[in-house]
Scaffold this active site. Sequence first.
Site, PDB file in Angstrom:
ATOM      1  N   TRP A 133      38.364  43.657  15.202  1.00  0.00           N
ATOM      2  CA  TRP A 133      37.169  43.501  15.590  1.00  0.00           C
ATOM      3  C   TRP A 133      36.168  42.689  14.943  1.00  0.00           C
ATOM      4  O   TRP A 133      34.817  42.989  14.911  1.00  0.00           O
ATOM      5  CB  TRP A 133      36.607  44.953  16.127  1.00  0.00           C
ATOM      6  CG  TRP A 133      37.631  45.618  17.107  1.00  0.00           C
ATOM      7  CD1 TRP A 133      38.525  46.546  16.752  1.00  0.00           C
ATOM      8  CD2 TRP A 133      37.842  45.220  18.528  1.00  0.00           C
ATOM      9  NE1 TRP A 133      39.244  46.773  18.012  1.00  0.00           N
ATOM     10  CE2 TRP A 133      38.695  46.046  18.837  1.00  0.00           C
ATOM     11  CE3 TRP A 133      36.908  44.632  19.472  1.00  0.00           C
ATOM     12  CZ2 TRP A 133      39.054  46.170  20.364  1.00  0.00           C
ATOM     13  CZ3 TRP A 133      37.208  44.514  20.754  1.00  0.00           C
ATOM     14  CH2 TRP A 133      38.351  45.312  21.303  1.00  0.00           C
TER      15      TRP A 133
ATOM     16  N   ASP B 109      37.109  39.507  52.676  1.00  0.00           N
ATOM     17  CA  ASP B 109      35.910  40.133  52.814  1.00  0.00           C
ATOM     18  C   ASP B 109      34.814  39.398  53.032  1.00  0.00           C
ATOM     19  O   ASP B 109      34.588  38.275  52.395  1.00  0.00           O
ATOM     20  CB  ASP B 109      35.694  41.314  51.688  1.00  0.00           C
ATOM     21  CG  ASP B 109      34.510  41.685  51.535  1.00  0.00           C
ATOM     22  OD1 ASP B 109      34.368  42.700  52.591  1.00  0.00           O
ATOM     23  OD2 ASP B 109      33.566  41.630  50.746  1.00  0.00           O
TER      24      ASP B 109
ATOM     25  N   GLU C 116      36.926  38.485  57.993  1.00  0.00           N
ATOM     26  CA  GLU C 116      36.103  39.593  58.507  1.00  0.00           C
ATOM     27  C   GLU C 116      34.523  38.783  58.742  1.00  0.00           C
ATOM     28  O   GLU C 116      33.882  38.717  57.954  1.00  0.00           O
ATOM     29  CB  GLU C 116      35.875  40.656  57.436  1.00  0.00           C
ATOM     30  CG  GLU C 116      35.130  41.529  57.578  1.00  0.00           C
ATOM     31  CD  GLU C 116      33.931  42.403  56.540  1.00  0.00           C
ATOM     32  OE1 GLU C 116      33.765  43.480  56.880  1.00  0.00           O
ATOM     33  OE2 GLU C 116      33.806  41.654  55.573  1.00  0.00           O
TER      34      GLU C 116
END
Length: 669
Positions: free
Chosen positions: A86, A336, A390
């Site tokens: 890290w 969507d 939609e």
Amino acid sequence: MEDSQKIALVRQEPWLAQYEPQIQRRFDRYQEAIRGIDDFIGNILEYASVHNFYGIHFEAWRKGWVYREWAPAANQLNFFGDFNNWNRSSHPMKKSGRGDWEIFLPYDQYKDSFIHGSKVKVHVIAENGALDRIPAYIRRVIQDENTHDVAGQLWFAKDFKWTDASFTTKNSLKQPLIYECHVGMSQEKLGVGTYQEFEELTLPRIKAAGYNTIQLMAVMEHPYYGSFGYHVSNFFAPTSRFGTPEELKSLVNKAHEMGIAVVMDIVHSHAIKNVNEGLNEFDGSEHQYFHPGDKGYHEAWDSKVFDYAKREVQQFLLSNIRYWLEEFHFDGFRFDGVTSIMYSHHGLFMDFDSVDLYFDKNVDEDAVLYLQLANTLMHRINPQSISIAEDMSGMPGLARPIADGGLGFDFRMAMGVPDFWIKTLKHKQDEEWDMFELWHQLTNRPQAERSIGYAESHDQALVGDQTLAFRLMKEDMYFSMSLLQQNLIVDRGIALHKLIRLITLTLGGEGYLNFIGNEFGHPDWVDFPREGNNWSHQYARRQWSLVDDPLLRYGQLDAWDKAIIKLANDYLLLASAPAEQLHLDPDKKILAYQRGGLIFVFSFHPTESFFGLPVHVKEAGEYRHLLNSDEKQFSGFERLDRKVNYFTDEHQCIKLYVPNRTVLVLEMK
């Protein structure tokens, strides 16, 4: 211009004649875009392959891993994770002239640290500061249960062995019978359901119910479970809260083995605004993936709006489509928020009561073009893929071929139908139901465009709204669904629930959709764990034990749903021509029509039954009783004898006994 020279959409829909220039421009821009793509990279398949360039990949010819990221405004990118303990500065990436960043990790040096399951991030130094980000094209994202820290995860699993090569979507394309579902809430336990549990426990129920398509919601990674999957953070990562990518592939593969198509609910209408998890301000600017300023913010959804005009954004989204189709074998998408995509006002507070609104300055032509490219790509990859829009605006040509002047979707959601049922149940007494209005609302749709009819979907099941079952029966359904007791409210509710679902199935479109559990009148709304409910899963599950209990009437509603879905399958009802009205009596609340060779006779009268009711039919002869909603197995009162056949008289009428709140289905013998 002569009629033969007009674009097909205008030629066949004369009411659009004055908008022919806009429709022609729509088609011309598409053709220009395709030519531009071909000149730029060869074809749309190559254009939609940047997910194989960006992100993390093993390059055998270089003998190592490469990670690439598009971040033109960033000052520096540093790759870090488990592989380098890290360290945010030890692995700087190099920038190319076009804004791409790259780092190469040799296999010999990193084979023991850059491994399957380890975690990674990218440290981005830019105008908005120095932030740890998730790689934009990452394939898997996980959240630490204790710290809630989110990180990308390397996923080097072995290739999945698909066994679905022979599967075809021809049945779903012919008449999609869609079971809309959410993996996480699909089990009865007080917890999050998994891909594996869905495959083993839920798929067999869907198969037994007769549906030929499932629509999976909330597949793309989203940090907040309660968003129902609509605040997407990582577009190429199947959500890890349900399991592994291989378990999702296994679910799709098993569905295909059962003959069921799998459509994914894809969210390209907006993206989460979170900086830690998503794309927002990735390179330090607000306009990398999204529009800058107010135009890039969706006020109603508290999210970011894509800039569909930008080539890199087009490639990101189109590659996302290709990825899900090829990597997970999805059979298509339900797009969507298409209304939000197509208009700069996102359809908010709009009634779309004028045709002008479909072609005015608020139409985002770049967004419309993106949808055309998306449909072109889908059908290029798989000609049998299924695309569903939609859209609540009613955009003309939405589900027509692009060559006709349309947008290329296969189907459009008939969003006005559930709204009609809600308004009727909320604002009208049973005696006030208007049969003319009912017929109009269920049949008024573009005849050249195929629609998915539905009485209710997940939208109506969410907290803040109500399912049909709850609107009809309220709290009585919690205490009075036993076969051993009578309740007038429940009797009415069950009778109307059956009628509403069959008339919507047979009149409402060329496809049909049901939300998981609503077929048997699931008693609860959907409310995901959140602070306001003490993070409870009580209402984020499906109580299958109710439908499995032989002493409850839920099973009888389920039996009715199985019967009507079987009817649709056996007679290909939704692939048949639109229904023809045979009889309408506004006072008696009777509506009769013919579709797919069957006669449907509905009585919505709340109290009266009618003897010797004449219904004129198209053909003289003998008609047999095929199905009725008053049978005991469907929680009815057995007022009809299925053994009785009906003969036409000299006026070519059949005379029927029609009990109140009942539907009869007949066919010619």
